[in-house]
Design a protein around this motif. Structure first.
Motif, short mmCIF file in Angstrom:
data_model
loop_
_atom_site.label_atom_id
_atom_site.label_comp_id
_atom_site.label_asym_id
_atom_site.label_seq_id
_atom_site.Cartn_x
_atom_site.Cartn_y
_atom_site.Cartn_z
N HIS A 75 3.48 -23.18 -45.45
CA HIS A 75 4.40 -22.43 -44.60
C HIS A 75 5.49 -23.37 -44.15
CE1 HIS A 75 2.22 -24.07 -41.12
NE2 HIS A 75 1.14 -23.72 -41.74
N PRO A 76 6.51 -22.91 -43.49
CA PRO A 76 7.65 -23.77 -43.16
C PRO A 76 7.27 -25.07 -42.46
CG PRO A 76 8.21 -21.51 -42.68
CD PRO A 76 6.75 -21.53 -43.08
N ALA A 77 6.19 -25.06 -41.73
CA ALA A 77 5.79 -26.27 -41.00
C ALA A 77 4.60 -26.92 -41.69
CB ALA A 77 5.46 -25.91 -39.57
N GLU A 78 4.66 -27.05 -43.01
CA GLU A 78 3.49 -27.52 -43.76
C GLU A 78 3.08 -28.93 -43.41
OE1 GLU A 78 4.51 -28.65 -48.11
OE2 GLU A 78 5.82 -27.01 -47.59
N ASP A 79 3.95 -29.72 -42.82
CA ASP A 79 3.58 -31.08 -42.45
C ASP A 79 2.99 -31.17 -41.05
OD1 ASP A 79 4.39 -32.16 -44.86
OD2 ASP A 79 6.44 -32.47 -44.18
N LYS A 80 2.81 -30.05 -40.39
CA LYS A 80 2.26 -30.06 -39.05
C LYS A 80 0.81 -30.55 -39.05
CE LYS A 80 4.53 -26.30 -36.62
NZ LYS A 80 4.27 -25.02 -35.95
N THR A 81 0.49 -31.34 -38.06
CA THR A 81 -0.91 -31.69 -37.85
C THR A 81 -1.52 -30.57 -37.01
OG1 THR A 81 -0.49 -32.84 -35.76
CG2 THR A 81 -0.35 -34.15 -37.80
N SER A 82 -2.81 -30.59 -36.86
CA SER A 82 -3.47 -29.59 -36.02
C SER A 82 -2.96 -29.69 -34.58
CB SER A 82 -4.98 -29.77 -36.06
OG SER A 82 -5.46 -29.52 -37.35
N GLN A 83 -2.71 -30.90 -34.12
CA GLN A 83 -2.19 -31.07 -32.76
C GLN A 83 -0.80 -30.47 -32.64
OE1 GLN A 83 -2.48 -35.31 -32.25
NE2 GLN A 83 -4.44 -35.14 -31.19
N ASP A 84 0.04 -30.70 -33.65
CA ASP A 84 1.38 -30.12 -33.63
C ASP A 84 1.32 -28.60 -33.62
OD1 ASP A 84 2.57 -32.64 -33.71
OD2 ASP A 84 2.74 -32.63 -35.90
N ALA A 85 0.44 -28.05 -34.43
CA ALA A 85 0.29 -26.60 -34.50
C ALA A 85 -0.17 -26.04 -33.16
CB ALA A 85 -0.69 -26.22 -35.61
N PHE A 86 -1.13 -26.72 -32.54
CA PHE A 86 -1.64 -26.27 -31.24
C PHE A 86 -0.53 -26.33 -30.20
CE2 PHE A 86 -3.44 -27.44 -27.10
CZ PHE A 86 -4.14 -26.27 -26.84
N LEU A 87 0.19 -27.46 -30.15
CA LEU A 87 1.27 -27.60 -29.17
C LEU A 87 2.38 -26.59 -29.40
CD1 LEU A 87 1.50 -31.48 -28.90
CD2 LEU A 87 0.72 -29.89 -27.14
N SER A 88 2.71 -26.34 -30.65
CA SER A 88 3.74 -25.38 -30.98
C SER A 88 3.38 -23.99 -30.45
CB SER A 88 3.96 -25.33 -32.49
OG SER A 88 4.89 -24.34 -32.82
N GLY A 89 2.16 -23.59 -30.68
CA GLY A 89 1.71 -22.28 -30.19
C GLY A 89 1.67 -22.22 -28.69
N LEU A 90 1.24 -23.31 -28.07
CA LEU A 90 1.16 -23.37 -26.62
C LEU A 90 2.55 -23.28 -26.00
CD1 LEU A 90 -0.79 -23.73 -24.25
CD2 LEU A 90 -0.49 -26.19 -24.50
N VAL A 91 3.49 -24.04 -26.53
CA VAL A 91 4.85 -24.04 -26.01
C VAL A 91 5.50 -22.67 -26.21
CG1 VAL A 91 7.17 -25.01 -26.34
CG2 VAL A 91 5.18 -26.51 -26.21
N HIS A 92 5.21 -22.05 -27.35
CA HIS A 92 5.78 -20.73 -27.64
C HIS A 92 5.41 -19.71 -26.57
CE1 HIS A 92 7.35 -17.45 -30.03
NE2 HIS A 92 6.22 -16.83 -29.88
#
Length: 116
Positions: A75-92
Motif C-alpha cells: 500500500h502507499p505506506a509500504e515502508d511503514k513499521t508497525s509503530q509507524d502504522a500504529f502512530l499514524s492511525g492514532l494521530v488520524h
C-alpha cells in the motif's frame, strides 16, 4: 490468474499481535473491546482461526489503525513499521487541537538535549 491483492492470514495475525502489544493491550483487553473471547484473539494472533471482516474492522478501530496496515502487503505506506502504522492511525483519530498539542510536544522533545 495473478491478483494484485491476496489475503495473507499469517501476516494479518502477526500485524494484529504487534499492534495490540504496541497499544499496550492484553489479549483479554482487546477481546473485551471487540466483544469476542480471549481464546478467539489468541487463535487469531496465532493464525489458528481466520478473521471475519467485521472483527478485522473492529480491531482496526480499537487499535486506531488504518485497516490497510493490517490487510495489505503493498500500500502507499509500504515502508511503514508497525509503530509507524500504529502512530499514524492514532494521530488520524485526534482532533485538530489534540494534533497541535502532539506536534508541540514532539517539537519540545526534539529540542531537549540532556546533559551528556
Amino acid at each position: 490468474m495473478d491478483y494484485r491483492y491476496k489475503v495473507d492470514y499469517p501476516l494479518i495475525a502477526k500485524r494484529i499481535k504487534t499492534a495490540r502489544k504496541l497499544a499496550g493491550l492484553t489479549q483479554e483487553q482487546l477481546a473485551e473491546k471487540i466483544d469476542i473471547s480471549t481464546n478467539a484473539v489468541a487463535k487469531l494472533e496465532n493464525n489458528l482461526m481466520t478473521i471475519s471482516l467485521q472483527t478485522l474492522v473492529n480491531i482496526a478501530n480499537v487499535l486506531h489503525m488504518d485497516i490497510n496496515d493490517l490487510l495489505c502487503e503493498e500500500h502507499p505506506a509500504e515502508d511503514k513499521t508497525s509503530q509507524d502504522a500504529f502512530l499514524s492511525g492514532l494521530v488520524h483519530s485526534l482532533s485538530p487541537a489534540e494534533k497541535a498539542f502532539v506536534i508541540h510536544m514532539i517539537n519540545g522533545m526534539k529540542r531537549y538535549q540532556p546533559d551528556e
